[in-house]
Design an enzyme around this catalytic site. Structure first.
Site, mmCIF file in Angstrom:
data_model
loop_
_atom_site.group_PDB
_atom_site.id
_atom_site.type_symbol
_atom_site.label_atom_id
_atom_site.label_comp_id
_atom_site.label_asym_id
_atom_site.label_seq_id
_atom_site.Cartn_x
_atom_site.Cartn_y
_atom_site.Cartn_z
ATOM 1 C CE1 TYR A 32 -1.875 83.570 20.626
ATOM 2 C CE2 TYR A 32 -0.602 83.277 18.625
ATOM 3 C CZ TYR A 32 -1.668 82.916 19.431
ATOM 4 O OH TYR A 32 -2.517 81.908 19.028
ATOM 5 C CE LYS A 85 -16.632 87.015 20.383
ATOM 6 N NZ LYS A 85 -17.886 86.549 19.775
ATOM 7 C CG ASP A 118 -18.485 84.476 16.973
ATOM 8 O OD1 ASP A 118 -18.165 85.498 16.356
ATOM 9 O OD2 ASP A 118 -19.262 84.494 17.948
ATOM 10 C CG ASP A 142 -2.181 80.606 15.609
ATOM 11 O OD1 ASP A 142 -1.996 79.764 14.715
ATOM 12 O OD2 ASP A 142 -1.713 80.493 16.748
ATOM 13 C CG ASP A 146 -3.601 76.136 12.250
ATOM 14 O OD1 ASP A 146 -2.773 76.621 11.456
ATOM 15 O OD2 ASP A 146 -3.295 75.712 13.376
#
Length: 250
Positions: A32, A85, A118, A142, A146
């Site tokens: 971000y 990742k 993942d 992020d 959630d």
């Protein structure tokens, strides 16, 4: 991710398994960072190009990881799970992995693991009892925070703290769900995420007893079945707020 009494989780194992973990998110750089642009070269209709670049610094990675390790040392289960990742993002995420391995050497008393994002998403659902502190980059954390909030019952329950570890600047405390303008003024919003964020603020101010009182009031309220619609109840925002205040006065 704290699973509250009286709130039904979509996870079946939450009924008989102790689940409690923390997501530590790096939120000053990473994916971000805002680097990039659109319509490079003016290619005309149908030919627009967008470039979005992630920024990872060794200093930024190390800072968030040391915070995660220090936090793990305060918990019953001393473990840090790094989310990465690096099998697909061979620069920024490889730096992340390298820094994690180096920082881990300074914390021999803390168990570690490095998990692809993942696979970690699946682990949140299939084996959450194996988690204690999860540290991840801006984007990955992020999404995972959630997911964890939903597994605990609702996004409306989740508290968050945006901390400046050096305490040079003010920190910010807010519910994960944001301002929810679509339901403003309707009495539907769940205030627990905001009140839980206040408890995090009290802890940051060095007031652990007061923070514990606030958290106990939250648990007493949900255990009594005073729940907003997002967690299967019929109580309004005001109803839950009043119940929290009443529980604090006991």
């Amino acid at each position: 991710m704290h699973f509250l009494p009286g709130v039904q989780s979509p996870l079946r194992k939450a009924d008989d398994t102790e689940l409690d973990w923390v997501v530590v998110r790096e939120n000053s750089e990473g994916e971000y960072a805002g680097l990039g642009g659109r319509n490079l070269g003016g290619r005309g209709p149908g030919g627009e190009v967008a470039v979005q670049s992630a920024l990872f610094t060794e200093v930024g990675c190390e800072r968030i990881m040391r915070f995660a390790f220090d936090l793990a040392r305060t918990r019953t289960v001393r473990k840090v799970s790094s989310v990465t990742k690096s099998n697909a993002q061979q620069y920024g995420m490889v730096l992340w992995d390298d820094v994690f391995k180096r920082v881990a050497l300074d914390y021999p008393d803390v168990e570690t693991e490095s998990v692809l994002v993942d696979a970690m998403s699946a682990k949140f659902v299939l084996k959450p009892e194996d988690l204690s502190v999860v540290v991840a980059s801006n984007l990955n954390a992020d999404i995972l925070s959630d997911l964890g909030s939903a597994l605990a019952g609702s996004l409306g329950l989740a508290a968050s703290a945006n901390l400046n570890p050096e305490r040079r600047f003010p920190s910010m405390f807010e519910p994960v769900h944001g301002s929810a303008p679509d339901i403003a003024g309707q009495g539907l919003a769940n205030p627990i995420g905001a009140v839980g964020s206040a408890a995090l603020m009290l802890e940051h101010f060095g007031l652990p007893d007061q923070a514990a009182r606030l958290n106990k009031a939250i648990e007493a309220t949900t255990a009594a079945g005073i729940l907003t619609r997002d967690v299967g109840g019929t109580a309004t925002t005001d109803d839950v707020t009043k119940a929290l205040i009443d529980a604090l006065s006991l």
